[in-house]
Design a protein around this motif. Structure first.
Motif, PDB file in Angstrom:
ATOM      1  N   TYR A 112       0.862  -1.183   0.000  1.00  0.00           N
ATOM      2  CA  TYR A 112       0.000   0.000   0.000  1.00  0.00           C
ATOM      3  C   TYR A 112       0.892   1.225   0.000  1.00  0.00           C
ATOM      4  O   TYR A 112       2.117   1.138   0.205  1.00  0.00           O
ATOM      5  N   ARG A 158      -1.867   6.223  -9.256  1.00  0.00           N
ATOM      6  CA  ARG A 158      -2.640   4.979  -9.281  1.00  0.00           C
ATOM      7  C   ARG A 158      -2.227   4.096 -10.454  1.00  0.00           C
ATOM      8  O   ARG A 158      -2.090   2.869 -10.312  1.00  0.00           O
ATOM      9  N   SER A 163      -3.619  -1.569  -8.761  1.00  0.00           N
ATOM     10  CA  SER A 163      -4.116  -2.516  -7.743  1.00  0.00           C
ATOM     11  C   SER A 163      -3.487  -2.320  -6.374  1.00  0.00           C
ATOM     12  O   SER A 163      -3.747  -3.114  -5.462  1.00  0.00           O
ATOM     13  N   PRO A 165      -3.417  -0.239  -2.975  1.00  0.00           N
ATOM     14  CA  PRO A 165      -4.217   0.755  -2.264  1.00  0.00           C
ATOM     15  C   PRO A 165      -3.401   2.011  -1.958  1.00  0.00           C
ATOM     16  O   PRO A 165      -2.259   1.929  -1.483  1.00  0.00           O
ATOM     17  N   LEU A 167      -3.733   5.479   0.206  1.00  0.00           N
ATOM     18  CA  LEU A 167      -4.499   6.145   1.262  1.00  0.00           C
ATOM     19  C   LEU A 167      -3.994   7.568   1.392  1.00  0.00           C
ATOM     20  O   LEU A 167      -2.840   7.801   1.767  1.00  0.00           O
ATOM     21  N   THR A 197     -11.596   7.365  -3.138  1.00  0.00           N
ATOM     22  CA  THR A 197     -12.039   5.979  -3.019  1.00  0.00           C
ATOM     23  C   THR A 197     -11.516   5.119  -4.170  1.00  0.00           C
ATOM     24  O   THR A 197     -11.250   3.928  -3.989  1.00  0.00           O
ATOM     25  N   PHE A 200      -8.289   3.581  -3.244  1.00  0.00           N
ATOM     26  CA  PHE A 200      -8.274   2.479  -2.278  1.00  0.00           C
ATOM     27  C   PHE A 200      -8.187   1.126  -2.972  1.00  0.00           C
ATOM     28  O   PHE A 200      -7.664   0.169  -2.411  1.00  0.00           O
ATOM     29  N   GLY A 201      -8.723   1.025  -4.178  1.00  0.00           N
ATOM     30  CA  GLY A 201      -8.717  -0.240  -4.895  1.00  0.00           C
ATOM     31  C   GLY A 201      -9.889  -1.120  -4.520  1.00  0.00           C
ATOM     32  O   GLY A 201     -10.559  -0.914  -3.502  1.00  0.00           O
ATOM     33  N   LEU A 204      -9.671  -3.235  -0.940  1.00  0.00           N
ATOM     34  CA  LEU A 204      -9.820  -2.433   0.269  1.00  0.00           C
ATOM     35  C   LEU A 204     -11.200  -1.795   0.325  1.00  0.00           C
ATOM     36  O   LEU A 204     -11.805  -1.700   1.399  1.00  0.00           O
ATOM     37  N   ASN A 205     -11.713  -1.357  -0.807  1.00  0.00           N
ATOM     38  CA  ASN A 205     -13.066  -0.797  -0.819  1.00  0.00           C
ATOM     39  C   ASN A 205     -14.088  -1.822  -0.367  1.00  0.00           C
ATOM     40  O   ASN A 205     -15.080  -1.484   0.282  1.00  0.00           O
ATOM     41  N   PRO A 228      -4.499  -2.297   5.284  1.00  0.00           N
ATOM     42  CA  PRO A 228      -4.456  -3.228   4.156  1.00  0.00           C
ATOM     43  C   PRO A 228      -3.839  -4.584   4.469  1.00  0.00           C
ATOM     44  O   PRO A 228      -4.185  -5.585   3.833  1.00  0.00           O
TER      45      PRO A 228
END
Length: 495
Positions: A112, A158, A163, A165, A167, A197, A200-201, A204-205, A228
């Protein structure tokens, strides 16, 4: 691509640290970072203060203004020269591309990424109106352009780490309403929620409270997220910008009390974690405590004035708090009440590499400050690679930095290396409250350790740092004296 190289800078710093602390048995990979020991979690990245200025090349302004964010990378790649922005300026597109390439080279598959905010460049509205004078005073046009800037930064990060996450915490420049002026329940928070959001992927979502995240982010830029990788750990992204002495609710209602709202949110989030038996990581932007730079700067001015008047040089000056009057004490009261479950607080904001211990003896919370990607304040662009211990404390962190920005490199010729690792340099693993207390004491008591800390603080550029031997004591008192009264006792002891 960042080329694999040997890293003599890291070796020198590590050797200094080991000789200072008398540590033995430090292990390093070829890349100069420690191999994980049994039980350590998967590696993660931390990045802060990217301060993206897409208008560094003003010739692209009209094209960027007319294009959707998805087309910006291709436009920005057309900049003449394709050089990274120099020291003293915020990050252009090529600083971002270089930093993200270096992050991926340092760890292609992080578990992450923690991103502690400040996405927009300093004075961004002024830059926008200077580059696009037809939009001067056009609030709607500015908001569209600012959102495209944030979108380009977050989506590029991203896509660099698909893939993974991400934050994100809110920074003081992250606002439509000006610096330190995000509007509670305002348009910026609503507009950026989908970007948050999306980062987050999917996995995690699927574990998160989507309704709660949407409510809390829109209200004040906060959210709670399951860690994560660490079972029984929650990540609280908490907006400290609203607590700062510079905060102004320019766009909000006169009867708003965002400080009370966000502190109440923090209290409830910590109480919920304790009730569930969970530990907590806090991520935020503005580091709590005393502003060492502003305090030392005030002392320097007072010393010059006294010398010019033929008067004795003052030993110290009144501390400058980062938070508004009374807010530091309220914030620390929350941390003290829940210190047993708070494993770490990650912050940024000051652009330098630092650590702090917040709270009274026996109730301290480790604060780990990630230096900036933006070179605007003369430190080397940088990021961190870390690993957590099984109990949720931070096992160690490695700082990576750009060594050759003064050469005006391109993305291809930019040279990023590890500067130091906390376990190797300070001999502390994990970074628990007791470990930070020992590190801080060692820095204060040892001349070589103070010199090493000056280099680390400035990310290998002590020659450009505002911290010098003459004022370093004022910075050191801020490491574990985060309330004004305690700081004054440290910096200005009674005769």
């Amino acid at each position: 691509m960042v080329k694999a190289k040997t890293w003599p800078v890291m070796a020198v710093v590590v050797a200094m640290g080991l000789s200072l602390l008398g540590a033995t048995g430090a292990r390093a990979t070829q890349a100069g970072t420690p191999r994980p020991t049994a039980g350590e979690s998967a590696p993660f990245l931390v990045v802060s203060d990217m301060h993206f200025n897409p208008l560094d090349d003003t010739s692209l302004a009209a094209r960027l203004d007319a294009a959707p964010a998805k087309d910006w990378p291709a436009i920005l790649d057309g900049t003449a020269g394709r050089r990274l922005s120099p020291f003293g300026r915020d990050s252009n597109w090529f600083v971002l591309r270089s930093a993200m390439a270096a992050m991926r080279h340092a760890q292609p598959h992080p578990a992450y990424i923690l991103h502690t905010g400040d996405m927009l460049a300093h004075d961004f509205r002024d830059t926008f109106e200077a580059a696009l004078p037809a939009h001067k005073g056009d609030e709607a046009a500015y908001r569209v352009f600012a959102l495209k800037t944030v979108t380009t930064l977050l989506e590029t990060l991203r896509h660099t780490f698909p893939s993974v996450p991400i934050l994100t915490a809110l920074g003081n420049n992250d606002s439509y309403c000006g610096d330190y002026a995000v509007e509670p329940s305002g348009q910026f928070l609503g507009d950026t929620l989908p970007l948050l959001t999306r980062g987050f992927g999917r996995t995690l979502n699927g574990r998160a409270d989507q309704a709660g995240i949407g409510r809390d982010w829109r209200q004040a830029g906060n959210y709670v997220m399951p860690h994560p990788t660490l079972k029984g750990v929650r990540i609280l992204s908490f907006d400290t910008v609203m607590l700062t002495r510079k905060y102004k609710n320019n766009c909000g209602r006169a009867d708003d009390t965002p400080q009370d709202t966000t502190l109440a949110w923090l209290h409830q989030a910590l109480a919920d974690a304790r009730a569930a038996g969970d530990s907590v990581w806090l991520i935020t932007h503005v580091v709590p405590g005393i502003d060492g730079f502003a305090t030392a700067n005030n002392w320097s001015k007072a010393a010059k004035a006294a010398a010019a008047a033929g008067q004795p040089i003052p030993a110290c000056t009144a501390p400058v708090e980062l938070f508004a009057p009374g807010m530091e004490a309220r914030f620390e009261a929350e941390l003290a009440q829940y210190h047993d479950i708070i494993k770490v607080l990650f912050a940024g904001h000051i652009h330098m590499d630092d650590l702090r211990l917040v709270g009274p003896p026996g109730a301290g919370v480790p604060v780990l400050v990630t230096p900036a990607v933006s070179p605007v304040y003369q430190q080397s662009p940088s990021f961190k690679l870390g690993q957590a211990a099984p109990d949720g404390t931070i096992a160690h962190l490695t700082t990576y930095y750009l060594t050759n920005l003064s050469d005006q490199p391109s993305v291809a010729s930019a040279h990023w290396v590890p500067e130091y690792d906390t376990a190797q340099v300070w001999g502390a693993k994990p970074l628990s409250p007791d470990a930070l207390r020992a590190i801080i004491a060692h820095i204060r008591d040892s001349g070589p350790a103070r010199a090493l800390y000056r280099s680390i603080y400035s990310v290998a550029r002590p020659q450009a740092s505002a911290m010098i031997p003459d004022n370093q004591a004022l910075y050191l008192c801020a490491l574990d004296n985060t309330l004004a009264e305690a700081y004054t006792r440290c910096a200005c002891p009674a005769p």
